[in-house]
Motif scaffolding. Structure first.
Motif, short mmCIF file in Angstrom:
data_model
loop_
_atom_site.label_atom_id
_atom_site.label_comp_id
_atom_site.label_asym_id
_atom_site.label_seq_id
_atom_site.Cartn_x
_atom_site.Cartn_y
_atom_site.Cartn_z
N GLY A 51 0.82 -1.21 0.00
CA GLY A 51 0.00 0.00 0.00
C GLY A 51 0.85 1.26 0.00
O GLY A 51 0.54 2.23 -0.70
N ARG A 98 2.47 1.65 -3.43
CA ARG A 98 1.52 2.08 -4.46
C ARG A 98 1.31 3.59 -4.47
O ARG A 98 0.66 4.12 -5.38
N GLN A 99 1.84 4.28 -3.49
CA GLN A 99 1.71 5.74 -3.46
C GLN A 99 2.70 6.43 -4.39
O GLN A 99 2.58 7.63 -4.66
N GLN A 117 1.55 8.76 -7.45
CA GLN A 117 0.97 10.04 -7.04
C GLN A 117 2.03 10.97 -6.47
O GLN A 117 2.04 12.18 -6.76
N SER A 123 0.16 7.48 -14.21
CA SER A 123 -0.74 6.40 -14.64
C SER A 123 -0.02 5.16 -15.17
O SER A 123 -0.68 4.29 -15.76
N HIS A 164 0.88 2.54 -13.88
CA HIS A 164 0.39 1.28 -13.31
C HIS A 164 -1.11 1.09 -13.56
O HIS A 164 -1.71 0.17 -13.00
N GLU A 165 -1.70 1.92 -14.40
CA GLU A 165 -3.10 1.74 -14.77
C GLU A 165 -3.20 0.65 -15.84
O GLU A 165 -2.29 0.48 -16.66
N TYR A 181 -3.78 1.01 -10.74
CA TYR A 181 -3.80 2.06 -9.72
C TYR A 181 -2.93 3.22 -10.21
O TYR A 181 -2.19 3.06 -11.15
N PRO A 182 -3.09 4.43 -9.63
CA PRO A 182 -3.81 4.78 -8.39
C PRO A 182 -5.28 5.15 -8.59
O PRO A 182 -6.02 5.28 -7.62
N GLN A 183 -5.75 5.33 -9.83
CA GLN A 183 -7.10 5.84 -10.05
C GLN A 183 -8.07 4.81 -10.62
O GLN A 183 -9.26 5.09 -10.73
#
Length: 335
Positions: free
Chosen positions: A209, A212-213, A216, A238, A240-241, A248-250
């Motif tokens: 977690g 994963r920041q 951003q 983005s 990792h989208e 993530y992150p969105q």
């Protein structure tokens, strides 16, 4: 004596001061005994100062005001990264420049200072010109000499993106944007705790977690500094989208993920799969590419097919034979 592998001592002393020479002799003794090569930077290139440097164990001497390219070439040669008698000497020089620039970038990011734009531009130029040489295998071999996992990953992704953009026929300006985004894509990791970043083994749920920041964090750093293009900002935020919304992150869907971001994601995942880590062996290129194929609708199938031509060096027909079910879970976490 055998030189300590991958180590180099750079000594910057005023050898006109006798007291400093005496202190330095003791401080450098252990390095001499270990066979660590020493590069001395002298403010005074007089014969006397050079004799003192040689007596202290200098294997090479440069003036302290030597320009960065000269210094980097000397460091690379002493570390065995540069050999003028090889056909890859030019590419090796470009790698050393890119590696040094990346180190400066991550140091600045970790310290909370402004990112060195000129250094970033220098690394992008070095990487793109290396990609023009067309020998991706040599680049990968050089990258794998890095012990630091973050440096290794950033250099892998940057080399892959540069080679992929060239293969796709991007114009020079677009190539610069893509490679800039690749150099910066993990800059947010400079603010992740080292205990997580350098952990030798899989991350816990809580650690994942935190990790994963980093998209951003990196995006916010670039926005705060200003001057970076929207395409670079989007790739950093983005990368990792995934097209099915599971990234993530969105949690973006395919309609909100641009082609440059799709390219970055493919290169990022592939790099993570072929990396050499203490807790896992690297995947062979064919197996890593097969993993991309098996991720199916998570990645852009047409771009994956084109990427196969880059990393496998041959026309890829695997996509025509394999089904494209939802991707194997966890591949995106490796990056």
């Amino acid at each position: 004596m055998r030189a300590a592998a991958g180590r180099l001592l750079v000594v910057d002393l005023d050898l006109s001061q006798p007291k400093l020479i005496g202190s330095a002799r003791g401080a450098l003794a252990a390095h001499r005994q270990a066979g660590t090569p020493a590069l001395f930077l002298l403010r005074d290139m007089s014969p006397r100062s050079q004799m003192q440097a040689n007596a202290l164990g200098a294997q090479a001497i440069l003036p302290a005001e030597a320009q960065a390219p000269i210094l980097l070439d000397k460091v690379g040669a002493m570390l065995g990264l540069l050999r003028e008698d090889t056909p890859n000497a030019v590419l090796q020089k470009r790698f050393v420049r890119a590696s040094a620039a990346l180190a400066g970038l991550l140091d600045a990011a970790g310290a909370g200072g402004p990112l060195p734009v000129e250094t970033i531009d220098d690394s992008v130029e070095a990487i793109n010109r290396a990609a023009d040489g067309g020998d991706l295998d040599v680049w990968l071999d050089l990258v794998w000499q890095h012990d630091d996992a973050t440096y290794q990953h950033c250099l892998l992704v940057s080399g892959l993106v540069a080679a992929f953009a060239r293969k796709l026929g991007f114009a020079e300006g677009d190539r610069r944007l893509m490679t800039t985004a690749a150099v910066l894509h993990d800059v947010g990791k400079a603010r992740i705790p080292l205990g997580i970043l350098r952990k030798e083994g899989p991350l816990t749920v809580e650690e994942r977690g935190v990790m994963r920041q980093h998209p951003q964090i990196g995006h916010d750093m670039l926005v705060a500094q200003g001057g970076f293009s929207p395409a670079v900002l989007a790739a950093v935020l983005s990368h990792h989208e995934l097209l099915d919304g599971s990234g993530y992150p969105q949690g973006l869907g395919a309609d909100r993920i641009s082609d440059p971001v799709r390219i970055m994601t493919i290169c990022d995942i592939y790099a993570a799969l072929i990396e050499r880590r203490s807790y896992k062996p690297p995947m062979a290129p064919a197996d890593a590419f097969a993993t991309l194929v098996e991720m199916g609708g998570k990645l852009d199938v047409d771009l994956v097919r084109a990427f196969g031509d880059v990393v496998l060096g041959a026309s890829v027909k695997r996509l025509d034979r394999l089904a494209t079910p939802p991707g194997a879970g966890g591949a995106e976490e490796a990056a």
